[in-house]
Design an enzyme around this catalytic site. Structure first.
Site, PDB file in Angstrom:
ATOM      1  N   GLY A  80       0.823  -1.197   0.000  1.00  0.00           N
ATOM      2  CA  GLY A  80       0.000   0.000   0.000  1.00  0.00           C
ATOM      3  C   GLY A  80       0.861   1.251   0.000  1.00  0.00           C
ATOM      4  O   GLY A  80       2.066   1.217   0.264  1.00  0.00           O
ATOM      5  N   GLY A  81       0.255   2.377  -0.319  1.00  0.00           N
ATOM      6  CA  GLY A  81       0.956   3.650  -0.259  1.00  0.00           C
ATOM      7  C   GLY A  81       1.568   4.074  -1.566  1.00  0.00           C
ATOM      8  O   GLY A  81       1.273   3.534  -2.635  1.00  0.00           O
ATOM      9  N   TYR A  85      11.462   6.098   0.552  1.00  0.00           N
ATOM     10  CA  TYR A  85      12.897   5.824   0.466  1.00  0.00           C
ATOM     11  C   TYR A  85      13.318   4.879   1.577  1.00  0.00           C
ATOM     12  O   TYR A  85      12.838   4.985   2.712  1.00  0.00           O
ATOM     13  CB  TYR A  85      13.689   7.127   0.584  1.00  0.00           C
ATOM     14  CG  TYR A  85      15.176   6.926   0.796  1.00  0.00           C
ATOM     15  CD1 TYR A  85      16.001   6.519  -0.255  1.00  0.00           C
ATOM     16  CD2 TYR A  85      15.764   7.136   2.046  1.00  0.00           C
ATOM     17  CE1 TYR A  85      17.365   6.316  -0.057  1.00  0.00           C
ATOM     18  CE2 TYR A  85      17.120   6.953   2.244  1.00  0.00           C
ATOM     19  CZ  TYR A  85      17.915   6.538   1.188  1.00  0.00           C
ATOM     20  OH  TYR A  85      19.256   6.326   1.387  1.00  0.00           O
ATOM     21  N   ILE A 147       4.354   3.502   6.892  1.00  0.00           N
ATOM     22  CA  ILE A 147       3.769   2.161   6.887  1.00  0.00           C
ATOM     23  C   ILE A 147       3.172   1.882   5.517  1.00  0.00           C
ATOM     24  O   ILE A 147       2.517   2.742   4.929  1.00  0.00           O
ATOM     25  CB  ILE A 147       2.664   2.026   7.954  1.00  0.00           C
ATOM     26  CG1 ILE A 147       3.261   2.140   9.360  1.00  0.00           C
ATOM     27  CG2 ILE A 147       1.928   0.694   7.821  1.00  0.00           C
ATOM     28  CD1 ILE A 147       2.225   2.157  10.458  1.00  0.00           C
ATOM     29  N   GLY A 148       3.403   0.679   5.011  1.00  0.00           N
ATOM     30  CA  GLY A 148       2.757   0.203   3.790  1.00  0.00           C
ATOM     31  C   GLY A 148       2.697  -1.302   3.842  1.00  0.00           C
ATOM     32  O   GLY A 148       3.729  -1.960   3.958  1.00  0.00           O
ATOM     33  N   ALA A 161       8.835   1.453   8.198  1.00  0.00           N
ATOM     34  CA  ALA A 161      10.189   1.989   8.078  1.00  0.00           C
ATOM     35  C   ALA A 161      10.302   3.186   9.003  1.00  0.00           C
ATOM     36  O   ALA A 161       9.559   4.169   8.857  1.00  0.00           O
ATOM     37  CB  ALA A 161      10.477   2.400   6.636  1.00  0.00           C
ATOM     38  N   CYS A 177       5.784   9.635   0.224  1.00  0.00           N
ATOM     39  CA  CYS A 177       4.450   9.044   0.344  1.00  0.00           C
ATOM     40  C   CYS A 177       3.417   9.787  -0.500  1.00  0.00           C
ATOM     41  O   CYS A 177       2.211   9.698  -0.251  1.00  0.00           O
ATOM     42  CB  CYS A 177       4.003   8.981   1.806  1.00  0.00           C
ATOM     43  SG  CYS A 177       5.178   8.138   2.878  1.00  0.00           S
TER      44      CYS A 177
END
Length: 232
Positions: A80-81, A85, A147-148, A161, A177
């Site tokens: 997702g997202g 980096y 978050i993804g 991350a 993002c």
């Protein structure tokens, strides 16, 4: 219900594609019934931009030639997202968890990952928090962690991350993002000095265990590879 095992596996710095291949191998092993245990991977990546399901190349602000010169790869993914980096000094955690079996809703799973990042930051008295309009973890108006995730037949992969000692310059080459004018920050930038990555990894493990009520067992990476017949 009998407790589902969960293995905490720390990896050395690992190329993004290799880490993704490992995640997919664990997901396939779980979905096929060959592996019962959930697995949480903790690692750092070499410098790479990753694109999410919503795309992200439109939020890349530099040329391919520039990236080639800087030796930064661009990788499409199914998480997702949007674009983000990864690089050394960033704590990356991939929870490969059967959230369906554990009866965790996706929205609660994402919120739990945010809480684990917030509590990890709090260990160094860093007052991180959430933003109702945008997922991830924030420090003032700057983004500290992203978050993804993807869920396949009830099993999560990809993850979070958290910028610990991350080089911030590559974030200036994108709209992180997909958010225009958003600036990123890190533990190091906030504190004026680096944080031990090993300690950050340990704090993350502790808080994930508490947030999700999961007992973690440390497993050497080589043992995981053997259990799923994976060649690293």
């Amino acid at each position: 219900m009998r407790e589902i095992p969960c293995w905490w596996v720390e990896l050395p710095e690992t190329k993004y594609q290799k880490a993704l291949d490992l995640q997919l191998a664990v997901v396939e092993s779980k979905n096929s019934g060959r592996l019962e245990a959930d697995v949480i991977l903790c690692l750092e990546h070499p410098r790479v931009f990753t694109l999410g399901r919503r795309g992200g190349r439109e939020n890349l602000c530099v040329s391919d030639d520039f990236l080639s010169e800087k030796k930064v790869a661009v990788m499409p993914t199914d998480r997702g997202g949007n674009i983000t980096y990864h690089g050394p000094g960033q704590l990356v955690v991939y929870p490969i968890i059967d959230i369906k079996r554990r009866r965790i809703k996706v929205v609660d799973f994402v919120s739990g990952l945010e809480q684990a990042m917030i509590r990890t930051a709090a260990h160094w008295d860093i007052p991180a928090g959430t933003d109702p309009a945008n997922r991830g973890v924030w420090l003032g108006g700057n983004k500290l962690g992203s978050i993804g995730i993807t869920v396949r037949r009830g099993v999560s992969f990809h993850g979070l991350a958290l910028n610990v000692n991350t080089d911030m310059e590559p974030f200036d080459w994108i709209n992180p993002c997909g958010l225009d004018r958003v600036r990123m920050t890190s533990f190091e930038r906030h504190m004026g000095g680096p944080v031990p990555m090993e300690e950050a990894c340990g704090e993350m493990a502790r808080h994930l265990s508490v947030v999700f009520g999961i007992s973690l067992t440390t497993l050497p990476a080589e043992q995981l590879y053997g259990k799923i017949a994976f060649k690293m």
